[in-house]
Design a protein around this motif. Structure first.
Motif, PDB file in Angstrom:
ATOM      1  N   ARG A  28       0.828  -1.212   0.000  1.00 42.06           N
ATOM      2  CA  ARG A  28       0.000   0.000   0.000  1.00 42.06           C
ATOM      3  C   ARG A  28       0.860   1.258   0.000  1.00 42.06           C
ATOM      4  O   ARG A  28       0.375   2.336  -0.305  1.00 42.06           O
ATOM      5  CB  ARG A  28      -0.923  -0.012   1.218  1.00 42.06           C
ATOM      6  CG  ARG A  28      -1.932  -1.161   1.194  1.00 42.06           C
ATOM      7  CD  ARG A  28      -2.748  -1.213   2.458  1.00 42.06           C
ATOM      8  NE  ARG A  28      -3.529  -0.014   2.664  1.00 42.06           N
ATOM      9  CZ  ARG A  28      -4.223   0.262   3.766  1.00 42.06           C
ATOM     10  NH1 ARG A  28      -4.201  -0.604   4.780  1.00 42.06           N
ATOM     11  NH2 ARG A  28      -4.916   1.366   3.877  1.00 42.06           N
ATOM     12  N   THR A  29       2.106   1.127   0.391  1.00 41.44           N
ATOM     13  CA  THR A  29       3.019   2.267   0.387  1.00 41.44           C
ATOM     14  C   THR A  29       4.281   1.902  -0.382  1.00 41.44           C
ATOM     15  O   THR A  29       4.600   0.733  -0.575  1.00 41.44           O
ATOM     16  CB  THR A  29       3.411   2.682   1.824  1.00 41.44           C
ATOM     17  OG1 THR A  29       4.054   1.571   2.465  1.00 41.44           O
ATOM     18  CG2 THR A  29       2.185   3.075   2.627  1.00 41.44           C
ATOM     19  N   LYS A  30       5.012   2.919  -0.798  1.00 37.04           N
ATOM     20  CA  LYS A  30       6.247   2.699  -1.538  1.00 37.04           C
ATOM     21  C   LYS A  30       7.355   2.212  -0.624  1.00 37.04           C
ATOM     22  O   LYS A  30       7.341   2.434   0.580  1.00 37.04           O
ATOM     23  CB  LYS A  30       6.693   4.004  -2.218  1.00 37.04           C
ATOM     24  CG  LYS A  30       5.796   4.473  -3.335  1.00 37.04           C
ATOM     25  CD  LYS A  30       6.361   5.741  -3.944  1.00 37.04           C
ATOM     26  CE  LYS A  30       5.495   6.223  -5.111  1.00 37.04           C
ATOM     27  NZ  LYS A  30       6.045   7.467  -5.698  1.00 37.04           N
ATOM     28  N   TYR A  31       8.331   1.559  -1.214  1.00 38.75           N
ATOM     29  CA  TYR A  31       9.552   1.213  -0.501  1.00 38.75           C
ATOM     30  C   TYR A  31      10.391   2.481  -0.350  1.00 38.75           C
ATOM     31  O   TYR A  31      10.487   3.287  -1.272  1.00 38.75           O
ATOM     32  CB  TYR A  31      10.361   0.178  -1.275  1.00 38.75           C
ATOM     33  CG  TYR A  31       9.782  -1.209  -1.265  1.00 38.75           C
ATOM     34  CD1 TYR A  31      10.230  -2.158  -0.353  1.00 38.75           C
ATOM     35  CD2 TYR A  31       8.802  -1.577  -2.175  1.00 38.75           C
ATOM     36  CE1 TYR A  31       9.711  -3.447  -0.341  1.00 38.75           C
ATOM     37  CE2 TYR A  31       8.277  -2.866  -2.184  1.00 38.75           C
ATOM     38  CZ  TYR A  31       8.733  -3.786  -1.261  1.00 38.75           C
ATOM     39  OH  TYR A  31       8.212  -5.056  -1.273  1.00 38.75           O
ATOM     40  N   ARG A  32      11.031   2.638   0.812  1.00 34.89           N
ATOM     41  CA  ARG A  32      11.998   3.713   1.011  1.00 34.89           C
ATOM     42  C   ARG A  32      13.390   3.102   0.935  1.00 34.89           C
ATOM     43  O   ARG A  32      13.669   2.120   1.621  1.00 34.89           O
ATOM     44  CB  ARG A  32      11.803   4.385   2.377  1.00 34.89           C
ATOM     45  CG  ARG A  32      10.979   5.668   2.330  1.00 34.89           C
ATOM     46  CD  ARG A  32       9.570   5.436   1.885  1.00 34.89           C
ATOM     47  NE  ARG A  32       8.817   6.681   1.761  1.00 34.89           N
ATOM     48  CZ  ARG A  32       7.576   6.731   1.341  1.00 34.89           C
ATOM     49  NH1 ARG A  32       6.952   5.631   1.007  1.00 34.89           N
ATOM     50  NH2 ARG A  32       6.951   7.892   1.249  1.00 34.89           N
ATOM     51  N   TYR A  33      14.242   3.683   0.125  1.00 34.91           N
ATOM     52  CA  TYR A  33      15.585   3.152  -0.060  1.00 34.91           C
ATOM     53  C   TYR A  33      16.600   4.094   0.583  1.00 34.91           C
ATOM     54  O   TYR A  33      16.492   5.316   0.466  1.00 34.91           O
ATOM     55  CB  TYR A  33      15.907   3.019  -1.551  1.00 34.91           C
ATOM     56  CG  TYR A  33      15.078   1.972  -2.259  1.00 34.91           C
ATOM     57  CD1 TYR A  33      15.553   0.684  -2.430  1.00 34.91           C
ATOM     58  CD2 TYR A  33      13.810   2.282  -2.750  1.00 34.91           C
ATOM     59  CE1 TYR A  33      14.794  -0.277  -3.085  1.00 34.91           C
ATOM     60  CE2 TYR A  33      13.044   1.327  -3.400  1.00 34.91           C
ATOM     61  CZ  TYR A  33      13.538   0.049  -3.562  1.00 34.91           C
ATOM     62  OH  TYR A  33      12.785  -0.895  -4.198  1.00 34.91           O
ATOM     63  N   TYR A  34      17.592   3.510   1.261  1.00 35.01           N
ATOM     64  CA  TYR A  34      18.669   4.329   1.817  1.00 35.01           C
ATOM     65  C   TYR A  34      19.990   3.602   1.664  1.00 35.01           C
ATOM     66  O   TYR A  34      20.036   2.369   1.573  1.00 35.01           O
ATOM     67  CB  TYR A  34      18.402   4.675   3.285  1.00 35.01           C
ATOM     68  CG  TYR A  34      18.322   3.500   4.223  1.00 35.01           C
ATOM     69  CD1 TYR A  34      19.456   2.981   4.833  1.00 35.01           C
ATOM     70  CD2 TYR A  34      17.091   2.897   4.501  1.00 35.01           C
ATOM     71  CE1 TYR A  34      19.373   1.902   5.700  1.00 35.01           C
ATOM     72  CE2 TYR A  34      17.008   1.812   5.364  1.00 35.01           C
ATOM     73  CZ  TYR A  34      18.145   1.323   5.962  1.00 35.01           C
ATOM     74  OH  TYR A  34      18.060   0.251   6.813  1.00 35.01           O
TER      75      TYR A  34
END
Length: 218
Positions: free
Chosen positions: A184-190
């Protein structure tokens, strides 16, 4: 000049995707404080340094946000550099309005009172900068705040000279996108920065390649 076109050399991307070219970067968590309702948190990637003597930052805030309402009421704010453990705060603070929920309380974030601003600092952040609004201007529904640095703090041993230490556990943000799994939400990449991943470049060779008069100047 060659006969090649940009399309011959590069893949073209949208204006929106162009921001990915300049990452990783540290996306700030902006803390503001309302006398009526207490502190609020906002994710902010639209910021830049805007002066050195004295040191200043420029922060862009949509006029629709609760943060804008609070800073107009109390013209001070804190820019916190989140640690990796604060990735949930980075995600939630960019999606949910402080008008609907106390994000600091919901996320269980610890705070420390500001020294020269009536705004709390985030205790587990890599660093915090206290700012007071010097001036602002509005353009297309966005207010741009010039903030004078009152105080700046970093986690113990967070700097190696003027270089951010990998031990500071900084959240070097790469951006967000939909993953292979349905969510339902985007992946956050770091980027997980380590000492082994950081290389030092002294710059002597490129300066020595200049004409002699310019070498003497620089």
């Amino acid at each position: 000049m060659g006969s090649e076109t940009p399309e011959d050399v590069f893949d073209e991307v949208t204006g929106r995707d162009s921001s990915s070219i300049f990452k990783p970067k540290v996306t700030a968590l902006v803390v503001s404080n309302s006398e009526r309702k207490g502190p609020n948190l906002m994710t902010a990637s639209w910021w830049m340094t805007a002066g050195y003597k004295p040191f200043r930052y420029l922060l862009a805030v949509s006029n629709k946000t609760y943060t804008h309402e609070i800073i107009e009421e109390n013209p001070e704010f804190v820019m916190a550099a989140p640690s990796v453990e604060m990735v949930d705060a980075l995600t939630l603070s960019g999606k949910v309005s402080g008008r609907d929920i106390d994000k600091i309380e919901h996320l269980g974030l610890e705070t420390v009172p500001g020294s020269d601003v009536d705004v709390p600092l985030l205790k587990n952040a890599t660093g915090n900068v206290e700012l007071s609004v010097l001036d602002s201007f509005e353009f297309e529904g966005i207010t741009y705040y010039f903030g004078d640095v009152e105080n700046a703090y970093v986690t113990p041993d967070g700097l190696d000279g003027r270089i951010l230490s990998p031990d500071a556990d900084v959240l070097a943000y790469m951006g967000s996108d939909w993953g292979e799994e349905e969510t339902r939400t985007k992946y956050r990449y770091y980027a997980n920065l380590t000492a082994e991943a950081i290389e030092r470049f002294p710059g002597d060779e490129v300066v020595e390649s200049l004409p002699e008069d310019l070498q003497e100047e620089f």
